[in-house]
Every structure is written in C-alpha cells, then in structure tokens.
Design a protein around this motif. Structure first.
Motif, PDB file in Angstrom:
ATOM      1  N   ALA A 149      -9.945   0.169   3.044  1.00 31.95           N
ATOM      2  CA  ALA A 149      -9.388  -0.443   1.843  1.00 31.95           C
ATOM      3  C   ALA A 149      -9.754   0.338   0.575  1.00 31.95           C
ATOM      4  N   PRO A 150     -11.030   0.758   0.389  1.00 34.40           N
ATOM      5  CA  PRO A 150     -11.362   1.550  -0.801  1.00 34.40           C
ATOM      6  C   PRO A 150     -10.562   2.844  -0.887  1.00 34.40           C
ATOM      7  N   THR A 151     -10.308   3.477   0.271  1.00 28.69           N
ATOM      8  CA  THR A 151      -9.522   4.709   0.271  1.00 28.69           C
ATOM      9  C   THR A 151      -8.089   4.441  -0.178  1.00 28.69           C
ATOM     10  N   ARG A 152      -7.543   3.308   0.239  1.00 28.19           N
ATOM     11  CA  ARG A 152      -6.184   2.964  -0.192  1.00 28.19           C
ATOM     12  C   ARG A 152      -6.137   2.784  -1.705  1.00 28.19           C
ATOM     13  N   VAL A 153      -7.191   2.207  -2.272  1.00 32.01           N
ATOM     14  CA  VAL A 153      -7.267   2.060  -3.735  1.00 32.01           C
ATOM     15  C   VAL A 153      -7.339   3.433  -4.387  1.00 32.01           C
ATOM     16  N   ALA A 180      -4.401  -5.039  -5.453  1.00 32.52           N
ATOM     17  CA  ALA A 180      -4.786  -5.638  -4.173  1.00 32.52           C
ATOM     18  C   ALA A 180      -3.564  -5.856  -3.291  1.00 32.52           C
ATOM     19  N   ILE A 181      -2.485  -6.337  -3.890  1.00 33.74           N
ATOM     20  CA  ILE A 181      -1.251  -6.561  -3.142  1.00 33.74           C
ATOM     21  C   ILE A 181      -0.679  -5.238  -2.645  1.00 33.74           C
ATOM     22  N   MET A 182      -0.680  -4.241  -3.517  1.00 33.51           N
ATOM     23  CA  MET A 182      -0.090  -2.943  -3.186  1.00 33.51           C
ATOM     24  C   MET A 182      -0.877  -2.215  -2.103  1.00 33.51           C
ATOM     25  N   THR A 183      -2.171  -2.487  -1.993  1.00 30.31           N
ATOM     26  CA  THR A 183      -3.015  -1.806  -1.008  1.00 30.31           C
ATOM     27  C   THR A 183      -3.409  -2.713   0.152  1.00 30.31           C
ATOM     28  N   ASN A 184      -2.845  -3.905   0.193  1.00 30.61           N
ATOM     29  CA  ASN A 184      -3.094  -4.856   1.268  1.00 30.61           C
ATOM     30  C   ASN A 184      -4.587  -5.135   1.441  1.00 30.61           C
ATOM     31  N   THR A 185      -5.224  -5.470   0.330  1.00 22.39           N
ATOM     32  CA  THR A 185      -6.638  -5.816   0.368  1.00 22.39           C
ATOM     33  C   THR A 185      -6.877  -6.981  -0.595  1.00 22.39           C
ATOM     34  N   THR A 186      -8.125  -7.228  -0.954  1.00 19.21           N
ATOM     35  CA  THR A 186      -8.440  -8.335  -1.848  1.00 19.21           C
ATOM     36  C   THR A 186      -8.733  -7.826  -3.257  1.00 19.21           C
ATOM     37  N   GLU A 188     -11.225  -8.644  -4.978  1.00 22.87           N
ATOM     38  CA  GLU A 188     -12.657  -8.360  -5.030  1.00 22.87           C
ATOM     39  C   GLU A 188     -12.950  -6.933  -4.555  1.00 22.87           C
ATOM     40  N   THR A 189     -12.246  -6.497  -3.519  1.00 22.61           N
ATOM     41  CA  THR A 189     -12.425  -5.131  -3.023  1.00 22.61           C
ATOM     42  C   THR A 189     -11.980  -4.115  -4.061  1.00 22.61           C
ATOM     43  N   VAL A 190     -10.860  -4.392  -4.715  1.00 21.51           N
ATOM     44  CA  VAL A 190     -10.371  -3.501  -5.768  1.00 21.51           C
ATOM     45  C   VAL A 190     -11.386  -3.419  -6.898  1.00 21.51           C
ATOM     46  N   SER A 191     -11.882  -4.581  -7.335  1.00 20.96           N
ATOM     47  CA  SER A 191     -12.855  -4.629  -8.427  1.00 20.96           C
ATOM     48  C   SER A 191     -14.116  -3.846  -8.072  1.00 20.96           C
ATOM     49  N   ARG A 192     -14.588  -4.038  -6.847  1.00 18.52           N
ATOM     50  CA  ARG A 192     -15.808  -3.354  -6.403  1.00 18.52           C
ATOM     51  C   ARG A 192     -15.585  -1.836  -6.331  1.00 18.52           C
ATOM     52  N   THR A 193     -14.428  -1.432  -5.832  1.00 19.99           N
ATOM     53  CA  THR A 193     -14.127  -0.005  -5.715  1.00 19.99           C
ATOM     54  C   THR A 193     -14.043   0.651  -7.090  1.00 19.99           C
ATOM     55  N   LEU A 194     -13.370   0.001  -8.031  1.00 18.73           N
ATOM     56  CA  LEU A 194     -13.250   0.553  -9.380  1.00 18.73           C
ATOM     57  C   LEU A 194     -14.621   0.638 -10.053  1.00 18.73           C
ATOM     58  N   SER A 195     -15.433  -0.404  -9.871  1.00 17.20           N
ATOM     59  CA  SER A 195     -16.770  -0.416 -10.479  1.00 17.20           C
ATOM     60  C   SER A 195     -17.621   0.734  -9.945  1.00 17.20           C
ATOM     61  N   GLN A 196     -17.529   0.987  -8.644  1.00 15.30           N
ATOM     62  CA  GLN A 196     -18.291   2.072  -8.039  1.00 15.30           C
ATOM     63  C   GLN A 196     -17.825   3.431  -8.564  1.00 15.30           C
ATOM     64  N   ASP A 216     -11.007  16.025  -8.380  1.00 18.77           N
ATOM     65  CA  ASP A 216     -11.373  16.695  -7.121  1.00 18.77           C
ATOM     66  C   ASP A 216     -12.264  15.785  -6.269  1.00 18.77           C
ATOM     67  N   ALA A 217     -13.191  15.107  -6.925  1.00 15.86           N
ATOM     68  CA  ALA A 217     -14.086  14.197  -6.194  1.00 15.86           C
ATOM     69  C   ALA A 217     -13.296  13.039  -5.592  1.00 15.86           C
ATOM     70  N   LEU A 218     -12.323  12.515  -6.350  1.00 17.96           N
ATOM     71  CA  LEU A 218     -11.521  11.402  -5.847  1.00 17.96           C
ATOM     72  C   LEU A 218     -10.678  11.856  -4.669  1.00 17.96           C
ATOM     73  N   GLU A 219     -10.082  13.050  -4.759  1.00 17.51           N
ATOM     74  CA  GLU A 219      -9.289  13.575  -3.660  1.00 17.51           C
ATOM     75  C   GLU A 219     -10.156  13.810  -2.429  1.00 17.51           C
ATOM     76  N   GLU A 220     -11.386  14.267  -2.636  1.00 18.28           N
ATOM     77  CA  GLU A 220     -12.296  14.501  -1.524  1.00 18.28           C
ATOM     78  C   GLU A 220     -12.637  13.195  -0.815  1.00 18.28           C
ATOM     79  N   MET A 221     -12.808  12.114  -1.609  1.00 14.22           N
ATOM     80  CA  MET A 221     -13.064  10.807  -1.006  1.00 14.22           C
ATOM     81  C   MET A 221     -11.911  10.387  -0.101  1.00 14.22           C
ATOM     82  N   VAL A 222     -10.689  10.709  -0.535  1.00 18.22           N
ATOM     83  CA  VAL A 222      -9.511  10.353   0.257  1.00 18.22           C
ATOM     84  C   VAL A 222      -9.466  11.177   1.525  1.00 18.22           C
ATOM     85  N   LEU A 223      -9.718  12.488   1.415  1.00 19.82           N
ATOM     86  CA  LEU A 223      -9.618  13.381   2.567  1.00 19.82           C
ATOM     87  C   LEU A 223     -10.721  13.162   3.584  1.00 19.82           C
TER      88      LEU A 223
END
Length: 225
Positions: A149-153, A180-186, A188-196, A216-223
C-alpha cells in the motif's frame, strides 16, 4: 454565465478552430455551474453530450457493488470529457462529480458530432484523448497490482507530480481520502506514508502543495518493492 471567445481560447480541443468557427460554437453551448460534490454526470445515463470544464475541478468516480467509491482520475480546467458516450452511443461508464465549484459547458450530440466529423484537428485531439485514457487505465491497473500500500501511494505521488522551476510539485494533490480510494488502501495508511516521507525529507508540504524534494529516493522506494 455568458461565454466569450476568450473562454473558448482556453480549451485545447478547440485550438485549431478560427474565431469565426468558435463564435458559431458560442451559440451552441449551454453552461451550468455545479456546487462541490454535485454530480455533473451519473453512471448509466443515456446521454451523449460533449462537455468542457471552463473552471473548477471534477473527478471521475465509479462505485463497487457495496456502494464504496473505487479508483478515479481528475478532470482539470480546460479539459473536455464525455467523448466515449458521444462516439459509441452507450450509457455513461462512470459518474463525474465536482470537487469544488465548477463551471461546465455542454455541446449537444448533434452539434458535437458535427464538430468531430467536420474538423480534423478536433478528431485528432479526441483520438489522442482516448489513447491517453487507455494509457492511464493501464498505469492504474499496474499500480493496483503492487501488493504494498505505501508503494502504491508513492507511485501516485510520482504520477501526479509535474516539474515547476526545476522541482517536482503537486500543486493540487488529491485529499488523503481520495488518495486512499485511488490506491485501494485506507486514509490512515496514506496519512502514515506521507508523514514518513516528510520526516525522511523526501517530500515537503506547504499548505496543500506537495513538493518532492528527493525524487530519486522516492523512485528507488518504488523500484525496491
């Protein structure tokens, strides 16, 4: 609201028309203003008009059998929509709802088809829009196929970012509930991911605007997922 040529100059679909043709369109367009959360189009409606968003912002949304909202995209000012039903004559495939006060111009089926078939520049842009819809749907399916879910965000942030003065910026990001709707999560998960991401210095939030400080760091997290 009374439309002027200046209003039509802000519509890319009509960019290839001269002022004489745009002036003729002014007499064919109907204009309506929608309040926030008001439906512009309802899924299943047997309509085939072509719409133009003059100002404001809309979202394309569908609903699961349970009534829950599922993934959607946004329609920004200057965009057109409704071309699918215009071409195939089938009922609307999704609902479109205003996310803020929005003004929409509508061209009836008869006038819209005349415009589409008589103006090559309009036909070409409509085809490109359909191709873009297919690409967006494919990208969305790939994103939802990611099990994290965090990766989808993170993917969503990269998708919505655009370069402004050398930085990747999301001027009008979706709300956390929308993300949350667009990434099929909650939410709370979106909020936590953004805060991190903010704590790690990867993104920065100023008002509603999000800036990706370390793309670059964000892309690396995805990859890495």
């Amino acid at each position: 609201m009374t439309l002027t040529l200046a209003d039509l100059h802000g519509l890319p679909l009509l960019g290839g028309l001269d002022d004489t043709k745009k002036q003729a369109l002014l007499n064919q367009l109907n204009v309506r203003t929608y309040k926030r959360n008001e439906a512009v189009v309802q899924k299943g409606q047997p309509s085939s008009e072509l719409f133009f968003l003059l100002n404001g912002r809309l979202k394309v949304v569908d609903y699961a059998p349970s009534g829950r909202e599922v993934g959607f995209v946004f329609i920004e000012s200057g965009s057109h929509f409704g071309e699918l039903a215009l071409i195939d004559g089938k009922p609307r495939s999704a609902s479109i709802v205003a996310t803020e006060k929005s003004t929409v111009a509508m061209l009836t089926k008869q006038h819209a088809r005349t415009l589409m078939y008589s103006e090559p520049s309009v036909s070409e842009k409509l085809l490109k829009q359909l191709a873009n819809i297919i690409r967006q749907n494919n990208e969305h399916m790939v994103m939802l196929g990611n099990t994290s879910a965090p990766t989808r965000v993170n993917i969503l942030l990269l998708k919505y970012a655009s370069e402004v003065n050398g930085q990747l910026v999301i001027e009008k990001p979706p709300t956390q509930s929308e993300m949350a709707i667009m990434t099929n999560t909650t939410r709370e998960t979106v909020s936590r991911t953004l805060s991190q991401l903010i704590e790690q210095g990867v993104i920065e939030k100023q008002g509603k605007k999000l800036t990706i400080l370390e793309p670059d760091a964000l892309e690396e997290m995805v990859l890495d997922c």
